[in-house]
Design a protein around this motif. Structure first.
Motif, mmCIF file in Angstrom:
data_model
loop_
_atom_site.group_PDB
_atom_site.id
_atom_site.type_symbol
_atom_site.label_atom_id
_atom_site.label_comp_id
_atom_site.label_asym_id
_atom_site.label_seq_id
_atom_site.Cartn_x
_atom_site.Cartn_y
_atom_site.Cartn_z
ATOM 1 N N HIS A 168 41.541 54.497 88.299
ATOM 2 C CA HIS A 168 42.837 55.166 88.369
ATOM 3 C C HIS A 168 43.750 54.743 87.201
ATOM 4 N N ARG A 169 43.153 54.537 86.036
ATOM 5 C CA ARG A 169 43.927 54.073 84.895
ATOM 6 C C ARG A 169 44.888 55.140 84.385
ATOM 7 N N ALA A 170 44.532 56.416 84.550
ATOM 8 C CA ALA A 170 45.403 57.487 84.034
ATOM 9 C C ALA A 170 46.763 57.443 84.725
ATOM 10 N N ARG A 171 46.747 57.334 86.041
ATOM 11 C CA ARG A 171 48.004 57.268 86.787
ATOM 12 C C ARG A 171 48.774 55.997 86.441
ATOM 13 N N PHE A 172 48.063 54.896 86.221
ATOM 14 C CA PHE A 172 48.715 53.626 85.900
ATOM 15 C C PHE A 172 49.460 53.727 84.570
ATOM 16 N N PHE A 173 48.841 54.286 83.546
ATOM 17 C CA PHE A 173 49.491 54.368 82.241
ATOM 18 C C PHE A 173 50.708 55.295 82.279
ATOM 19 N N GLN A 174 50.632 56.365 83.049
ATOM 20 C CA GLN A 174 51.790 57.249 83.160
ATOM 21 C C GLN A 174 52.947 56.550 83.867
ATOM 22 N N LEU A 175 52.638 55.773 84.911
ATOM 23 C CA LEU A 175 53.693 55.024 85.596
ATOM 24 C C LEU A 175 54.228 53.900 84.716
ATOM 25 N N LEU A 176 53.349 53.268 83.944
ATOM 26 C CA LEU A 176 53.789 52.220 83.026
ATOM 27 C C LEU A 176 54.776 52.783 82.013
ATOM 28 N N ASP A 177 54.490 53.947 81.494
ATOM 29 C CA ASP A 177 55.404 54.584 80.551
ATOM 30 C C ASP A 177 56.737 54.926 81.215
ATOM 31 N N SER A 178 56.705 55.356 82.469
ATOM 32 C CA SER A 178 57.943 55.664 83.193
ATOM 33 C C SER A 178 58.747 54.411 83.494
ATOM 34 N N CYS A 179 58.055 53.318 83.823
ATOM 35 C CA CYS A 179 58.756 52.070 84.142
ATOM 36 C C CYS A 179 59.456 51.473 82.930
ATOM 37 N N LEU A 180 58.942 51.743 81.730
ATOM 38 C CA LEU A 180 59.525 51.190 80.510
ATOM 39 C C LEU A 180 60.484 52.165 79.828
ATOM 40 N N LYS A 181 60.906 53.197 80.544
ATOM 41 C CA LYS A 181 61.760 54.218 79.961
ATOM 42 C C LYS A 181 63.250 53.883 80.069
ATOM 43 N N SER A 182 63.608 52.995 80.980
ATOM 44 C CA SER A 182 65.024 52.720 81.220
ATOM 45 C C SER A 182 65.682 52.082 80.001
ATOM 46 N N PRO A 183 66.856 52.586 79.581
ATOM 47 C CA PRO A 183 67.558 51.960 78.437
ATOM 48 C C PRO A 183 68.185 50.616 78.797
ATOM 49 N N LEU A 184 68.245 50.297 80.088
ATOM 50 C CA LEU A 184 68.812 49.017 80.514
ATOM 51 C C LEU A 184 67.787 47.887 80.492
ATOM 52 N N LEU A 185 66.590 48.172 80.048
ATOM 53 C CA LEU A 185 65.550 47.146 79.989
ATOM 54 C C LEU A 185 65.919 46.094 78.944
ATOM 55 N N PRO A 186 65.873 44.803 79.277
ATOM 56 C CA PRO A 186 66.211 43.769 78.280
ATOM 57 C C PRO A 186 65.282 43.823 77.073
ATOM 58 N N ALA A 187 65.811 43.387 75.929
ATOM 59 C CA ALA A 187 65.030 43.458 74.689
ATOM 60 C C ALA A 187 63.801 42.563 74.765
#
Length: 611
Positions: free
Chosen positions: A386-405
């Motif tokens: 299920h790596r395809a779903r994981f990479f799409q969620l990983l990309d969504s999780c790292l989309k927030s502009p409030l993520l620390p540098a």
């Protein structure tokens, strides 16, 4: 013992004397006159799992026609004492006897459904007829109301069956799960069965059994029951729109009848006790209001069981689509999902989808979410199913502009390091992920190119004029401060590093990887003309997809296996910054040889290539 054996043998002989024609005659006589009531016990003997199919079906046809009109008049077991004073003694005894024979018939039908037969075709044909007969009794045996006691007994036999229940459950789902009352009482019964099974194993540790590590400690019978419960509950359609009339169709006829409901209140519908005098208590509208609650209770009771590993993985795969949108309060799954996410490995990847939905749509707070997500980045993830779903969620999780540098830098650097060990398809998706991270978080653009650091702790002017500083600077060239083995992204020193690994894939052995990296090289300098890469286009890639794309690609220029100009060195000075390549003296290599060899070496030349 001898008389009992003789009696059994006589019964077998008597049973063997009857054929299909004789059974049909017995059934017709029973239906034509009450004086032939003694044919009833004889016909019941043929409704067994061991009976031939034709004998069983012929007997069942007669018994079904006999009992169906009599069921509303038969007393229930809970009303026997009251009915004895109200009715004539002889009539009451007769009706009680008929009730006992009906209960015996229901028990035999349940046994036939839960027992395997020798031939597959016979099994499917017999079970379909028996199921229809049993569901007809469920429909009319309780004064027009749904007879939940018979239905619960039937589901109990399915769940605890030692043979495969797939055909029976699929048949039940295809023919009867379209009725809202059947779905309603199915969820109630499955909740009770799961709760009972959970109470039998109070010593089981749910957190340990959840990841399948201790699933081998479960008894085979318990594991089989859990599989059957899951197979049944996963076939129950989720609660639909109550305004849709097609979803409110009833199997029982209680909403169209004005009869006073019977006093038989079963344990399965205890929630209906306060309204037992209301004729419309089982109406489709009232059931529809409670469907979501019963759906939630059934699934939560099931998820508390010590699930085997294969069931556990299948649940996590389907949970975010088939269950969470239909729960009355999805946050109630937070304990199950966070426990699953903490397990690690493939189980954590499968739990990520549901946990992400709870965090983004239902306000769940999980402080260690990114730390756990960071640990999941390993070479093995690129071979997961299920790596395809994981990479799409990983990309969504790292989309927030409030993520620390530091967090964005840690994820970018760790994925960059994985470029050195993953397959070509993994290199494509990593390149796309890193590209998106750099576009979303300009504060970490310093990782793209970083100059050599000077000596720390000294003034720059002093360090530049000192010989020690030059030596130290040359020694520090090429040092990566990133700690790949650190599980905490805050301590990984990613901000002091650079994404030098991306430059290596420009010379990747797989042409699509090098071409993709080259095409994204200028994206960060012309942001207005470029956009983020769709990770979904690369997340499900494999060797097969890459080879297929290359074979269908039109090649304009064929790469040749020779240099356009003769190279003078094996490595250029820019290939390995901070390294110096030199030749050793011949005298150092041949130290200790005889004098004649030394003379020959001096005559042959000053330097010699070291192999």
């Amino acid at each position: 013992m001898a008389p009992n054996k003789t009696k059994k043998n006589k019964n077998k002989k008597k049973k063997g004397r009857y054929g299909v024609a004789e059974l049909k005659t017995l059934g017709n006589d029973l239906l034509s006159s009450a004086s032939n009531i003694n044919n009833l016990p004889l016909l019941l003997k043929f409704v067994t799992p061991s009976s031939p199919p034709h004998h069983l079906l012929e007997s069942l046809l007669s018994l079904h026609s006999f009992f169906l009109p009599l069921l509303p008049t038969l007393p229930s077991s809970s009303r026997a004492s009251d009915a004895k004073g109200a009715q004539d003694q002889s009539q009451f005894i007769y009706n009680t006897w008929l009730r006992s024979k009906f209960d015996e018939l229901v028990k035999s039908l349940v046994e036939v459904l839960s027992s395997p037969r020798q031939q597959q075709e016979e099994e499917e044909a017999v079970k379909e007829v028996v199921l229809d007969t049993l569901m007809e009794f469920v429909k009319v045996a309780n004064g027009g109301r749904f007879h939940s006691a018979i239905y619960h007994r039937f589901l109990h036999s399915i769940v605890h069956s030692e043979s495969s229940v797939e055909f029976l459950v699929d048949l039940l789902a295809a023919k009867y799960f379209k009725y809202i009352d059947v779905r309603y009482f199915t969820l109630i019964s499955l909740k009770k069965l799961a709760t009972t099974l959970e109470g039998k194993d109070p010593s089981d540790d749910k957190s340990e059994n959840a990841d399948g590590a201790d699933a081998s400690q479960l008894s085979s019978s318990t594991e089989r029951v859990i599989h059957n419960i899951y197979y049944t509950i996963s076939r129950v359609p989720p609660p639909g729109n109550s305004d849709n009339t097609s979803d409110l169709e009833m199997w029982s006829r209680s909403e169209n009848e004005n009869k006073q409901p019977s006093g038989d209140v079963n344990a399965d519908d205890k929630q209906l006790k306060p309204d037992k005098h209301d004729n419309n208590v089982l109406s489709a509208a009232k059931i529809a209001k409670k469907m979501k609650l019963k759906f939630t209770q059934a699934w939560l009771s099931f998820l508390r069981l010590p699930l085997p590993l294969d069931v556990y993985k299948e649940v996590l795969v389907n949970l975010h689509q088939a269950v969470i949108p239909h729960l009355s309060n999805p946050v109630m799954l937070c304990d199950f999902l966070t426990r699953s996410y903490d397990i690690g490995g493939v189980v954590s990847v499968m739990a990520l989808s549901s946990l992400f939905i709870l965090m983004t749509q239902h306000g769940l707070e999980y402080p260690n979410f990114y730390e756990k997500l960071y640990v999941l980045l390993a070479p093995s993830i690129f071979m997961a199913k299920h790596r395809a779903r994981f990479f799409q969620l990983l990309d969504s999780c790292l989309k927030s502009p409030l993520l620390p540098a530091y967090l964005a830098a840690s994820f970018a650097k760790k994925m960059s390091r994985l470029l050195l060990s993953v397959p070509p398809a993994g290199a494509l998706v990593i390149t796309a992920l890193i590209h998106n991270i750099l576009r979303r978080h300009p504060s970490i653009n310093c990782l793209v190119h970083r100059e050599d650091e000077v000596v720390e702790g000294k003034d720059e002017a002093t360090a530049a004029n000192s010989e020690d500083a030059k030596v130290s600077a040359s020694q520090k060239s090429g040092i990566d401060h990133f700690n790949y083995g650190e599980p905490n992204p805050k301590k990984s020193n990613a901000m002091r590093s650079s994404l030098w690994e991306i430059n290596t894939i420009l010379q990747h052995y797989c042409p699509p990887v090098s071409r993709f990296a080259l095409s994204l090289e200028n994206d960060l300098t012309v942001r207005a003309k470029t956009s983020e890469v769709n990770v979904g286009d690369f997340s499900s890639g494999s060797y097969a997809t890459i080879i297929g794309a290359e074979m269908s690609r039109r090649v304009k220029q064929v790469p040749l296996a020779f240099h356009k100009s003769t190279p003078s060195t094996l490595f250029s000075d820019t290939d390995f910054p901070g390294w110096t390549f030199y030749y050793k003296e011949t005298s150092e290599i041949t130290h200790g040889s005889d004098e004649s060899a030394d003379k020959d070496d001096q005559n042959s030349g000053k330097r010699q290539r070291v192999e």
